[in-house]
Design an enzyme around this catalytic site. Sequence first.
Site, PDB file in Angstrom:
ATOM      1  N   SER A  17      -6.644  -5.959  -2.000  1.00  0.00           N
ATOM      2  CA  SER A  17      -7.358  -4.735  -1.655  1.00  0.00           C
ATOM      3  C   SER A  17      -8.759  -4.742  -2.244  1.00  0.00           C
ATOM      4  CB  SER A  17      -6.589  -3.497  -2.111  1.00  0.00           C
ATOM      5  OG  SER A  17      -6.384  -3.495  -3.502  1.00  0.00           O
ATOM      6  N   GLU A  18      -8.926  -5.343  -3.431  1.00  0.00           N
ATOM      7  CA  GLU A  18     -10.264  -5.608  -3.972  1.00  0.00           C
ATOM      8  C   GLU A  18     -10.281  -6.910  -4.746  1.00  0.00           C
ATOM      9  OE1 GLU A  18     -10.391  -1.067  -3.656  1.00  0.00           O
ATOM     10  OE2 GLU A  18      -9.147  -2.310  -4.974  1.00  0.00           O
ATOM     11  N   THR A  19     -11.453  -7.518  -4.772  1.00  0.00           N
ATOM     12  CA  THR A  19     -11.767  -8.649  -5.649  1.00  0.00           C
ATOM     13  C   THR A  19     -13.033  -8.275  -6.406  1.00  0.00           C
ATOM     14  OG1 THR A  19     -10.761 -10.276  -4.154  1.00  0.00           O
ATOM     15  CG2 THR A  19     -12.375 -11.097  -5.754  1.00  0.00           C
TER      16      THR A  19
ATOM     17  N   HIS B 101      -9.258   0.524  -9.612  1.00  0.00           N
ATOM     18  CA  HIS B 101      -8.336  -0.534 -10.018  1.00  0.00           C
ATOM     19  C   HIS B 101      -9.062  -1.825 -10.383  1.00  0.00           C
ATOM     20  CE1 HIS B 101      -7.225  -3.546  -6.774  1.00  0.00           C
ATOM     21  NE2 HIS B 101      -6.320  -3.964  -7.631  1.00  0.00           N
TER      22      HIS B 101
END
Length: 228
Positions: free
Chosen positions: A45-47, A76
């Site tokens: 969902s994120e990096t 997050h």
Amino acid sequence: MAIDVTVLRVFTDEDGKFGNPLGVVDASTVAPGDRQRVATELGYSETIFVDLPEPGTATAHARIFTPATELPFAGHPTVGASWWLRDIGTPVHTLRVPAGVVQVTYDGDMAAVRARAEWAPEFAIHDLSSVDELLAADPNDYPDDVENYLWTWTDRDAGVIRSRMFAPGLGIPEDEATGAAAVRITDYLSRDLTIVQGKGSIIQTQWSPDGWVRVAGRVVNDGTRQID
């Protein structure tokens, strides 16, 4: 040369279960123009791409990407990156992202960030009547580009809610644990919360009337993967 990606699960429960996978990359190993490609290929969902703090300083810089776009702030990744920086021996007091300077604290096995509510994206907040209604919700019913946050009380007196988040426009059909949404719902309800999101991830928040929200959680390191 292959790029090393540390894979964390952020906002686990006390037993280290659940949590939202996050890719953490030393920004010096990836050219800025390649970061979106890396985030897309990883599919988390994120990096987050982190510039390590300079010697003698306690501030790191970071940029955050979903599979589809760059974000000025997300909860997050900033909690996860803060935990990772301490884990590699370079704890910080602040993390600078495009939205602003995030304050970082550590409390035992937890990492926490304080962020402005307005840094988080706008969410369509859906107040549902029961956990059953929440769990029955179908992400396919929310196909547009709006980030949809669905929630309900499980213990109003104790400040415990259950939630889910759908963001297909960001390349995230359903997010397991969403720090930015935790910031928004905490500001919306104007109280401290324990948020159980997705399958069982745990986010702790503290509300302040001056517009700051503290978001804290546990993190588990699931090792390293490599990507070209």
